[in-house]
Design an enzyme around this catalytic site. Structure first.
Site, PDB file in Angstrom:
ATOM      1  CD  GLU A   9      46.262  51.818  43.575  1.00 33.46           C
ATOM      2  OE1 GLU A   9      47.199  52.121  44.316  1.00 33.46           O
ATOM      3  OE2 GLU A   9      45.129  51.506  44.010  1.00 33.46           O
TER       4      GLU A   9
ATOM      5  NE  ARG B  38      53.266  53.688  46.627  1.00 36.26           N
ATOM      6  CZ  ARG B  38      52.439  53.286  47.584  1.00 36.26           C
ATOM      7  NH1 ARG B  38      51.181  53.711  47.575  1.00 36.26           N
ATOM      8  NH2 ARG B  38      52.843  52.473  48.527  1.00 36.26           N
TER       9      ARG B  38
ATOM     10  CE1 TYR C 119      50.717  49.585  46.123  1.00 37.64           C
ATOM     11  CE2 TYR C 119      51.073  51.335  44.521  1.00 37.64           C
ATOM     12  CZ  TYR C 119      50.215  50.591  45.323  1.00 37.64           C
ATOM     13  OH  TYR C 119      48.875  50.861  45.311  1.00 37.64           O
TER      14      TYR C 119
ATOM     15  CG  ASP D 169      49.009  46.295  47.662  1.00 37.99           C
ATOM     16  OD1 ASP D 169      49.443  46.459  48.818  1.00 37.99           O
ATOM     17  OD2 ASP D 169      47.853  46.602  47.333  1.00 37.99           O
TER      18      ASP D 169
ATOM     19  CD  GLU E  65      47.758  47.834  44.121  1.00 37.11           C
ATOM     20  OE1 GLU E  65      47.480  49.060  44.088  1.00 37.11           O
ATOM     21  OE2 GLU E  65      47.289  47.058  44.955  1.00 37.11           O
TER      22      GLU E  65
ATOM     23  CB  THR F 149      48.740  57.604  36.565  1.00 42.44           C
ATOM     24  OG1 THR F 149      47.551  58.202  37.113  1.00 42.44           O
ATOM     25  CG2 THR F 149      48.374  56.349  35.799  1.00 42.44           C
TER      26      THR F 149
END
Length: 211
Positions: free
Chosen positions: A14, A64, A66, A68, A74, A77
């Site tokens: 991430e 994902r 998004y 934050d 962010e 994987t």
């Protein structure tokens, strides 16, 4: 010694990105009302992949993407069982964000002088606090509870090995960040400003932790 071969290791990454909107060309050619961080991040996510309405996207590749808290993008994987897949997943996320930033810059250039959005992958915030990857470890129950299996090591033994690994890993792999003026204490030096060759902190979180 156990003869059981280890199973496949599932890994993921991430990455948090800082956002900056900068002028293209001479600063005098750009209006003073450049988007701040929150506005810049919102403009980038306005150009998210087609088919999504929110700023929290679960992508077809299993990743994902998004926005934050704190107005920073962010990308997480999908879970991978090989380093090659993990690198491909990570690069895919960076490519998606780069394309979003380019579309945002094109749209903004139609309203004012040309700008460029910079997405900076980093692990240090503006106050000098550091953060790293989230780590989760999936192990068989027998590894934690010696009563369930004759080969079980028990929680105490397992945690002793794990904590030793986590404590020595920064030294073994050279993890850390630059510090100014030698070993950092609770001062401005702990924020890593200045000459990057002055010193290297193997434990990047230690100088900024407070009791």
């Amino acid at each position: 010694m156990s003869t059981i071969a280890p199973g496949p290791r599932v890994t993921g990454l991430e990455t948090e990105f800082g956002v900056l909107c900068a002028p293209v060309g001479t600063p005098e050619a750009v209006k003073a009302d450049l988007p701040d961080v929150e506005r810049a991040a919102a403009l980038i996510f306005r150009h998210r992949p087609v088919g999504y309405r929110s700023t929290n996207l679960f992508l077809p590749n299993g990743g994902r993407l998004y926005l934050d808290i704190g107005a920073h993008p962010e990308y997480a994987t999908a879970e991978c069982v090989s380093v090659r897949d993990l690198v491909a997943q990570d690069q895919a996320g960076r490519a998606i964000l780069a394309a979003m930033a380019e579309r945002a810059a094109t749209g903004l250039a139609q309203e004012r002088a040309p700008v460029r959005f910079h997405l900076l992958a980093n692990n240090t915030d503006s106050a000098g606090h550091t953060y790293g990857c989230h780590e989760s470890y999936s192990v068989p129950r027998s590894l934690l509870d010696a009563t369930d299996h004759p080969a079980g090591a028990g929680t105490d033994t397992t945690m002793a090995v794990l904590t030793s690994f986590l404590a020595t890993r920064p030294v073994l792999v050279g993890s850390g960040r630059s510090l100014a003026g030698g070993p950092a204490g609770p001062s401005e030096d702990s924020r890593g400003a200045g000459d990057e060759e002055a010193a290297w902190g193997l434990s990047p979180r230690a100088p900024t932790c407070r009791p």
